[in-house]
Write an enzyme that holds these catalytic residues in place. Structure first.
Site, PDB file in Angstrom:
ATOM      1  CE  LYS A   1       7.747 -13.034 -14.271  1.00 17.14           C
ATOM      2  NZ  LYS A   1       8.483 -12.566 -15.419  1.00 17.14           N
TER       3      LYS A   1
ATOM      4  CG  ASP B   1      -7.215  -4.786   6.315  1.00 15.78           C
ATOM      5  OD1 ASP B   1      -6.696  -4.908   7.435  1.00 15.78           O
ATOM      6  OD2 ASP B   1      -7.737  -3.724   5.920  1.00 15.78           O
TER       7      ASP B   1
ATOM      8  CG  PHE C   1      -2.047   5.896  13.390  1.00 20.90           C
ATOM      9  CD1 PHE C   1      -1.290   5.725  14.539  1.00 20.90           C
ATOM     10  CD2 PHE C   1      -1.909   7.079  12.662  1.00 20.90           C
ATOM     11  CE1 PHE C   1      -0.422   6.711  14.964  1.00 20.90           C
ATOM     12  CE2 PHE C   1      -1.038   8.072  13.078  1.00 20.90           C
ATOM     13  CZ  PHE C   1      -0.291   7.884  14.227  1.00 20.90           C
TER      14      PHE C   1
ATOM     15  CE  LYS D   1     -10.861   1.309  11.099  1.00 21.87           C
ATOM     16  NZ  LYS D   1     -10.140   1.990  10.037  1.00 21.87           N
TER      17      LYS D   1
ATOM     18  CE  LYS E   1      -8.839  -2.696  14.397  1.00 26.69           C
ATOM     19  NZ  LYS E   1      -7.831  -2.819  13.345  1.00 26.69           N
TER      20      LYS E   1
ATOM     21  CG  ASN F   1      -0.202  -0.097   2.502  1.00 25.75           C
ATOM     22  OD1 ASN F   1       0.588   0.786   2.831  1.00 25.75           O
ATOM     23  ND2 ASN F   1      -0.411  -1.167   3.252  1.00 25.75           N
TER      24      ASN F   1
HETATM   25  N1  CTP Z   1      -4.131  -3.050  11.921  1.00 24.40           N
HETATM   26  C1  CTP Z   1      -3.475  -4.171  12.389  1.00 24.40           C
HETATM   27  N2  CTP Z   1      -3.550  -5.344  11.712  1.00 24.40           N
HETATM   28  C2  CTP Z   1      -4.288  -5.441  10.588  1.00 24.40           C
HETATM   29  C3  CTP Z   1      -4.980  -4.310  10.097  1.00 24.40           C
HETATM   30  C4  CTP Z   1      -4.883  -3.104  10.792  1.00 24.40           C
HETATM   31  O1  CTP Z   1      -2.788  -4.074  13.422  1.00 24.40           O
HETATM   32  N3  CTP Z   1      -4.337  -6.595   9.951  1.00 24.40           N
HETATM   33  C5  CTP Z   1      -4.020  -1.783  12.705  1.00 24.40           C
HETATM   34  C6  CTP Z   1      -3.338  -0.659  11.983  1.00 24.40           C
HETATM   35  O2  CTP Z   1      -1.934  -0.676  12.251  1.00 24.40           O
HETATM   36  C7  CTP Z   1      -3.997   0.574  12.592  1.00 24.40           C
HETATM   37  C8  CTP Z   1      -5.390   0.101  12.932  1.00 24.40           C
HETATM   38  O3  CTP Z   1      -5.318  -1.338  12.961  1.00 24.40           O
HETATM   39  O4  CTP Z   1      -3.380   0.974  13.786  1.00 24.40           O
HETATM   40  C9  CTP Z   1      -6.469   0.490  11.972  1.00 24.40           C
HETATM   41  O5  CTP Z   1      -6.099   0.179  10.672  1.00 24.40           O
HETATM   42  P1  CTP Z   1      -7.038   0.515   9.438  1.00 24.40           P
HETATM   43  O6  CTP Z   1      -6.424  -0.015   8.187  1.00 24.40           O
HETATM   44  O7  CTP Z   1      -7.438   1.983   9.487  1.00 24.40           O
HETATM   45  O8  CTP Z   1      -8.354  -0.264   9.805  1.00 24.40           O
HETATM   46  P2  CTP Z   1      -8.779  -1.764   9.741  1.00 24.40           P
HETATM   47  O9  CTP Z   1      -8.766  -2.316  11.122  1.00 24.40           O
HETATM   48  O10 CTP Z   1      -7.984  -2.484   8.722  1.00 24.40           O
HETATM   49  O11 CTP Z   1     -10.308  -1.617   9.317  1.00 24.40           O
HETATM   50  P3  CTP Z   1     -10.971  -1.203   7.913  1.00 24.40           P
HETATM   51  O12 CTP Z   1     -10.236  -1.963   6.852  1.00 24.40           O
HETATM   52  O13 CTP Z   1     -12.365  -1.633   8.083  1.00 24.40           O
HETATM   53  O14 CTP Z   1     -10.856   0.305   7.786  1.00 24.40           O
END
Ligand code: CTP
Length: 401
Positions: A289, A279, A323, A337, A341, A209
């Site tokens: 490959k 995610d 975050f 969140k 969490k 990302n």
């Molecule tokens: N995070 C994490 N592990 C994951 C996904 C996210 O620890 N697999 C943590 C990120 O480091 C951040 C927080 O969760 O501190 C929120 O991440 P964000 O991408 O904004 O949200 P998600 O929990 O992934 O939810 P969504 O995709 O629904 O926005």
């Protein structure tokens, strides 16, 4: 806190220059080593000899009056200072600094210094309220300069209002308070995650990302400056840590980050997850490959572990901060969140805003603690945002005790 500090006092040309004499005197009485720079206009109000006598140091008034051939005076002074005070700071000096101008001893030295700079403005009430001055002050604030707001009262121009140089004693108190705050993380252990993760498809491809790691690295560096023992777990980025005391752990995938965060979680007091974790990852990683084929390639993806959620479940004494990168309904999604969490606070980042989020050097965030107290931080450098976040965390930890 000013005791034995090297303080560079910069005096610009306003009637309040006389108060800078009292400031010099009070600082030296408190054991500070003060050197004074005066602009040409300041010398119209007070003589350099006054400051020389009060500080017992030479006074600097001209960039090109190099007294010591071994040194370049403005660079030498810029490096010498533990911190700098500009008092009084006129609208003109504020305007010059906000535009990067360097045409005299004061402005060249300020551009050259890496020390903390405190600016105590003094001017007419209408000048102070002028949008040009407001804009210039905002710019300087974004660059990390600290303002000591002028007091309200009788002004030399005859008006009563805001614009009077703050009293020397108050200026010293504000600085002492700020300097004290500067090591508020002494004795604390902080774990921060930064950057993106990479989820492999095959030996040459991966999903990732847009995270640059800048915010997480800024938190690590500022926390170390504030006295914390810092461990930084980071995905692949171009960022470097300048502080060799920061323990840096490089990882690639969400799974690697999960393992590293859990390994260090127990020994830390503050844990901040600034990383942008994938995610989803490919369900299968190909050993070789993948060759292109006709038609559509459908790749099955599976969920990665939610690291922050798992840390929230394990949390004991830790202050856990997440975050939330959002593009719509940031506060609502962020609060969700925080609760889901089991966090102590969340930093909500509206990445759709200009000057915030991925890749840029500045950020605009909202900090919300578990009691729902909300603090909005205007656009500022990621380091400045990191400092404000860490101070909010420190205050919330104190309240929890
Ligand atoms: N995070 C994490 N592990 C994951 C996904 C996210 O620890 N697999 C943590 C990120 O480091 C951040 C927080 O969760 O501190 C929120 O991440 P964000 O991408 O904004 O949200 P998600 O929990 O992934 O939810 P969504 O995709 O629904 O926005």
């Amino acid at each position: 806190m000013v005791y034995q500090k090297n303080i560079l006092l910069c005096v610009s040309g306003g009637i309040a220059a006389y108060k800078a004499c009292a400031l010099t005197s009070k600082l030296t009485q408190k054991g500070a080593n003060v050197k004074v720079i005066m602009t040409e206009n300041a010398m119209g109000f007070v003589s350099p000899l006054t400051f020389q006598a009060l500080s017992r140091n030479p006074v600097y008034t001209d960039t090109f009056d190099e007294k010591d051939p071994e040194k370049i005076a403005h660079i030498d002074l810029a490096d010498w200072a533990d911190f700098v005070i500009i008092a009084p700071a006129t609208a003109n000096v504020i305007g010059k600094l906000a535009n990067g101008m360097a045409d005299d001893m004061l402005t060249t030295t300020i551009l050259a210094t890496e020390a903390t700079v405190y600016i105590a403005p003094a001017m007419n009430v209408h000048m102070y309220a002028h949008p040009a001055v407001t804009k210039n002050m905002k710019q300087l604030e974004e660059w990390g300069y600290h303002f000591i707001e002028p007091g309200a009262g009788y002004l030399a121009c005859g008006y009563v209002g805001k614009g009077r140089l703050e009293e020397p004693e108050t200026i010293i108190n504000v600085i002492q308070e700020h300097q004290k705050v500067d090591t508020f993380l002494e004795g604390k252990k902080l774990l921060v995650s930064a950057g993106p993760t990479r989820e492999k498809v095959d030996p040459v491809r991966f999903f990732t990302n847009r995270s640059s790691g800048k915010m997480g690295f800024a938190i690590a560096e500022v926390a170390a400056e504030l006295g914390a023992r810092v461990t930084l777990v980071t995905g692949p980025t171009n960022q470097q840590v300048s502080d060799s005391h920061i323990k840096r752990v490089d990882i690639e995938s969400a799974d690697d980050m999960y393992n590293a965060m859990h390994e260090f979680f127990h020994e830390n007091d503050i844990v901040i997850k600034a990383a942008a974790v994938a995610d989803y990852r490919p369900k299968m990683v190909f050993d070789h490959k993948m060759k292109k084929q006709d038609g559509i390639w459908q790749l099955e993806m599976e969920r990665t572990k939610d690291i922050l959620h798992s840390l929230g479940q394990e949390k004991k004494h830790q202050f856990l901060v997440g975050f939330a990168a959002e593009t719509k309904n940031p506060i609502e999604y962020g609060m969700n969140k925080l609760q889901k969490k089991n966090l102590d606070a969340i930093v909500i980042n509206n990445v759709a805003q200009e000057g915030a989020g991925f890749g840029v050097d500045t950020n605009i965030v909202t900090y919300i603690n578990k009691d729902g107290n909300e603090k909005g931080f205007a656009r500022a450098t990621k380091k400045e945002v990191a400092r404000k976040l860490l101070y909010s965390i420190y205050q919330d930890m104190k309240d929890d005790q």
